[in-house]
Scaffold this active site. Structure first.
Site, PDB file in Angstrom:
ATOM      1  CG  HIS A  96      -0.533   0.242   2.508  1.00  0.00           C
ATOM      2  ND1 HIS A  96      -0.192  -0.763   3.387  1.00  0.00           N
ATOM      3  CD2 HIS A  96      -0.317   1.392   3.171  1.00  0.00           C
ATOM      4  CE1 HIS A  96       0.198  -0.226   4.526  1.00  0.00           C
ATOM      5  NE2 HIS A  96       0.138   1.066   4.426  1.00  0.00           N
ATOM      6  CG  ASP A 143       0.427  -4.107   2.837  1.00  0.00           C
ATOM      7  OD1 ASP A 143       0.956  -3.623   1.817  1.00  0.00           O
ATOM      8  OD2 ASP A 143      -0.356  -3.465   3.566  1.00  0.00           O
ATOM      9  CB  SER A 157       2.855   1.664   6.341  1.00  0.00           C
ATOM     10  OG  SER A 157       1.617   1.236   6.774  1.00  0.00           O
TER      11      SER A 157
HETATM   12  N1  ARG Z   1      -4.433   0.011   7.700  1.00  0.00           N
HETATM   13  C1  ARG Z   1      -3.138   0.029   7.092  1.00  0.00           C
HETATM   14  C2  ARG Z   1      -2.569   1.436   7.127  1.00  0.00           C
HETATM   15  O1  ARG Z   1      -3.037   2.263   7.839  1.00  0.00           O
HETATM   16  C3  ARG Z   1      -3.182  -0.542   5.715  1.00  0.00           C
HETATM   17  C4  ARG Z   1      -3.870   0.274   4.698  1.00  0.00           C
HETATM   18  C5  ARG Z   1      -3.855  -0.267   3.295  1.00  0.00           C
HETATM   19  N2  ARG Z   1      -4.893  -1.227   3.016  1.00  0.00           N
HETATM   20  C6  ARG Z   1      -6.169  -0.905   2.672  1.00  0.00           C
HETATM   21  N3  ARG Z   1      -7.022  -1.862   2.461  1.00  0.00           N
HETATM   22  N4  ARG Z   1      -6.565   0.315   2.509  1.00  0.00           N
HETATM   23  O2  ARG Z   1      -1.940   1.972   6.259  1.00  0.00           O
HETATM   24  N1  GLU Z   2      -0.941   0.985   7.712  1.00  0.00           N
HETATM   25  C1  GLU Z   2      -0.342   2.068   8.437  1.00  0.00           C
HETATM   26  C2  GLU Z   2       0.519   3.008   7.578  1.00  0.00           C
HETATM   27  O1  GLU Z   2       0.226   3.290   6.447  1.00  0.00           O
HETATM   28  C3  GLU Z   2       0.455   1.511   9.536  1.00  0.00           C
HETATM   29  C4  GLU Z   2      -0.436   0.934  10.483  1.00  0.00           C
HETATM   30  C5  GLU Z   2      -0.735   1.859  11.579  1.00  0.00           C
HETATM   31  O2  GLU Z   2      -1.318   2.940  11.409  1.00  0.00           O
HETATM   32  O3  GLU Z   2      -0.352   1.422  12.648  1.00  0.00           O
HETATM   33  O4  GLU Z   2       1.470   3.582   8.042  1.00  0.00           O
END
Ligand code: ARG
Ligand code: GLU
Length: 715
Positions: free
Chosen positions: A84, A220, A650
């Site tokens: 991502h 990911d 991330s």
């Molecule tokens: N929750 C994770 C973050 O904050 C992964 C986000 C990417 N995945 C998604 N399905 N949007 O970045």
């Molecule tokens: N998915 C998150 C990011 O883009 C990291 C996960 C979080 O927020 O802890 O940095």
């Protein structure tokens, strides 16, 4: 006596800094954390993590594009980050014919790697505290403007005097709400090429249903390569650039982890708010988060409807959708978590103890007794305006004809400055809009307009609503679809061709046409309304809150001397550490700390938007040919630990007790997303993909032996 015991209990409970909590500055680990880290299982020294005299782990960690983290995993500048995080790049190279989102992308030779004009990585060379130089001459008598001006002057002077190489940059940032300042020497490489990405059925398996949740089965990850000039120094893209030779690259361990093992996560966490007052937390929980959640809920429903039916819209809107959904789901989890962990009560308890302590000390009393009541008043005053700001910021940019109007309004400003400004801006704009329209679909935008404008009108006090818009709507007796019909059939902002035609006219004519465009007029009036009804109040109370919060932070540091404080995340390099462990979010529910590929097959749903698997992957999982990446006939996929992470972490490496790479951080568990405001060691866990799953995909699925060969895998 009872009271004293109770107070003692509360004090020790509330202010005991749990080992897992905290995002620590790497240069301070030796003094603040090393002992504890070793007690928790770390086998290396703080100096192996951060050292400016010889290569250390920090030399393998980069900030990617300013929004994610990545790490160097080979001596040829190969870097690993999340799928991502690389997604924008992957999407930009994708088309219906070359659908890298769907099918993945692999460079089997360096010359197949793909360039990304806007992507960069930054290394941290040195970190130094510069509080006294930055705050030199600052007094409590100064108003905010004077204070800020002096600080900026001091920082500029510091930058001028600081010795650095000419390819390096200097950044100075406030910590602890401006009570401390640190200086960072950085090196930024701007030629970063895409090397590999798995199909989204791996990289984003489970999509929004699984996002922010555990158990997880997402691979990911994506890979890039840093390029440098012939002297290994930063350089703009050139075909003559060569792969960067790092000072340090991470060694990879295939051993995996057991429950209780030490882990640390090294990266660039973006923003946390761990030291807010109870009143501020209440506002986030009851006003701001719910407003943003509601608006995004509507926007997402519309986009999803189109994306499910049309593959090309799905490609166009994939990145936008994922970004909107990610915040939406996080805030939902945050509200639930804040409620469940009784965050407001907890903060109230802190504040009670705080107040009792300062009452007993004359100096503290004079300095700090007004800070909490004043914060409370300031939040009372700002609340409705803060909600209006959320409405404006969430709604206007999601309607494309308005965000385009915003771009074009920049052109009208340039026009007033003269011809050369105008021509320069016009050239920039044409380039930008060409990109914008690649991700634009008129039918989607119409529906977004209708749905979001309905919220804008119905959910807000009259004073916050554009009169131009509400008058138009009254003309159609409140029928938004009639209004959108008029707008979208008259505006020139629904295609790149139309805008280009306007812009080929003489400057006078073009500006005249823009200013009389219905979308532009509506946008301008919404901005005008916002600027007259909302901004003045925000500008009045926000600086006050900032100042009070700085004062409160200073008080906390002084009044709770026994507590070891860490600064809120602010996009700078941090280390967080914890132990691998499961958790129990609810009565009778217990989560294990590891997932395996069996779970992928359990979740597999043929034809599903989120859980489908291409045939070749399905066959591969079923074949159980895991090679050196499997354990006891199973393929590890993800694991969790108590590392305190946030957005920006991330792509951060998960390192074991020896500093070897064992996984890649990418998410947090649903019950623990409130850790940005209130970390709770019982339920806050970060989610990492196991390095063995990543290598399995690179090796056995993609057959990219070239990449495996250049990595330093410990056997
Ligand atoms: N929750 C994770 C973050 O904050 C992964 C986000 C990417 N995945 C998604 N399905 N949007 O970045
Ligand atoms: N998915 C998150 C990011 O883009 C990291 C996960 C979080 O927020 O802890 O940095």
């Amino acid at each position: 006596m009872k009271n004293i015991i109770l107070l003692f209990l509360i004090t020790t409970i509330s202010f005991k800094c749990f080992a897992d909590e905290g995002m620590w500055l790497p240069q301070l680990l030796a003094t603040l954390n090393e002992k504890e880290m070793k007690k928790m299982g770390m086998k290396i020294n703080a100096r192996d993590i951060y050292n400016i005299n010889k290569s250390s782990l920090k030399d393998a960690i980069v900030s990617l594009g300013g929004f994610c983290t990545a790490e160097v995993i080979s001596d040829q500048g190969l870097i690993l980050t999340n799928h991502h995080c690389g997604f924008d790049a992957i999407q930009n190279h994708s088309s219906l014919e070359n659908n890298y989102i769907k099918n993945g992308f692999w460079a089997y030779e360096k010359k197949q790697e793909l360039t990304n004009p806007n992507l960069f990585v930054s290394f941290i060379i040195n970190i130094e505290e510069v509080t006294s130089a930055t705050l030199k001459g600052v007094t409590t008598m100064m108003n905010d403007k004077e204070r800020q001006a002096l600080i900026e002057k001091n920082i500029q002077q510091l930058k001028n005097l600081y010795k650095k190489e000419n390819w390096q940059d200097i950044i100075v940032r406030p910590f602890f709400e401006g009570n401390k300042y640190y200086l960072f020497v950085t090196e930024t490489y701007k030629d970063v090429r895409l090397v590999g990405a798995p199909p989204s059925a791996v990289g984003n398996f489970g999509k929004d249903t699984d996002n922010w949740t555990w158990p997880r089965h997402t691979g990911d990850f994506s890979m890039f390569r840093i390029y440098a000039d012939k002297n290994n120094k930063p350089a703009a893209y050139s075909p003559d650039n060569v792969p960067y030779t790092p000072k340090r690259s991470l060694k990879i361990s295939l051993k995996g982890v057991k429950e209780g093992d030490f882990t640390m996560v090294f990266g660039f966490p973006g923003r946390t708010n761990e030291y807010l007052s109870s009143r501020a937390v209440k506002q986030i929980m009851e006003v701001n988060d719910p407003a943003k959640i509601n608006i995004r809920h509507h926007a997402l429903a519309i986009m999803k409807d189109f994306m499910i039916k049309d593959e090309s819209i799905k490609i166009q809107y994939a990145a936008k959708y994922a970004t909107i959904e990610n915040g939406h789901k996080k805030w939902k989890g945050e509200v639930l978590g804040l409620k469940k962990s009784e965050a407001v009560d907890k903060k109230n308890n802190y504040e009670k103890i705080f107040t009792e302590r300062i009452q007993k000390n004359e100096e503290w009393k004079t300095k700090y007794q007004n800070v909490l009541p004043e914060l409370r008043n300031a939040y009372d005053s700002i609340e409705s305006y803060s909600r209006a700001r959320d409405y404006f910021n969430e709604i206007v940019p999601k309607i494309e004809i308005f965000s385009i109007s915003g771009e074009l309004s920049g052109l009208t400003t340039a026009y007033e400055k003269g011809n050369s400004e105008y021509e320069k801006k016009k050239a920039e704009l044409i380039q930008k809009l060409e990109e914008t329209f690649k991700e634009y679909n008129k039918a989607v935008d119409i529906k977004l307009f209708e749905s979001l404008i309905e919220l804008y009108i119905n959910d807000q006090k009259k004073e916050f609503i554009s009169k131009y818009l509400s008058d138009k709507l009254s003309f159609y007796q409140g029928d938004i679809s009639k209004l959108s019909e008029e707008i979208y059939s008259t505006t020139g902002f629904t295609s790149f061709e139309k805008i280009k035609t306007i812009l080929t006219e003489s400057p006078e004519t073009a500006i005249g046409l823009l200013k009389s465009d219905i979308a532009f007029m509506m946008y301008e009036d919404m901005v005008k309304t916002y600027k007259s009804a909302v901004s003045p109040k925000i500008n009045e109370f926000q600086p006050l809150i900032t100042r009070l919060q700085r004062n409160y932070m200073q008080a906390l540091l002084e009044v709770f001397k026994e507590k070891r404080f860490y600064p809120d995340a602010n996009g700078t390099m941090r280390v967080t550490y914890g132990n691998v462990k499961g958790y129990e979010p609810r009565d009778a529910v217990k989560y294990d700390f590891y997932t395996y590929s069996d779970g992928i097959l359990e979740k597999y749903k043929p034809g599903d938007y989120e859980f489908d698997l291409p045939q070749d992957l399905l066959k591969l999982y079923k074949s159980k040919d895991y090679g050196m990446y499997g354990v006891n006939g199973k393929l590890p996929v993800c694991f969790i630990a108590s590392n305190h992470t946030t957005g920006g972490n991330s792509g951060s490496p998960a390192l074991d007790a020896y500093g070897n790479l064992i996984g890649l951080n990418f998410d947090r568990v649903w019950e623990g997303t409130m850790s940005d405001i209130n970390y709770d060691p019982k339920i806050c866990r970060n989610i990492m993909v196991d390095i063995r799953y990543i290598l399995f995909i690179v090796d056995k699925y993609a057959g990219a032996k070239n990449l495996i060969k250049e990595m330093n895998i410990l056997h």
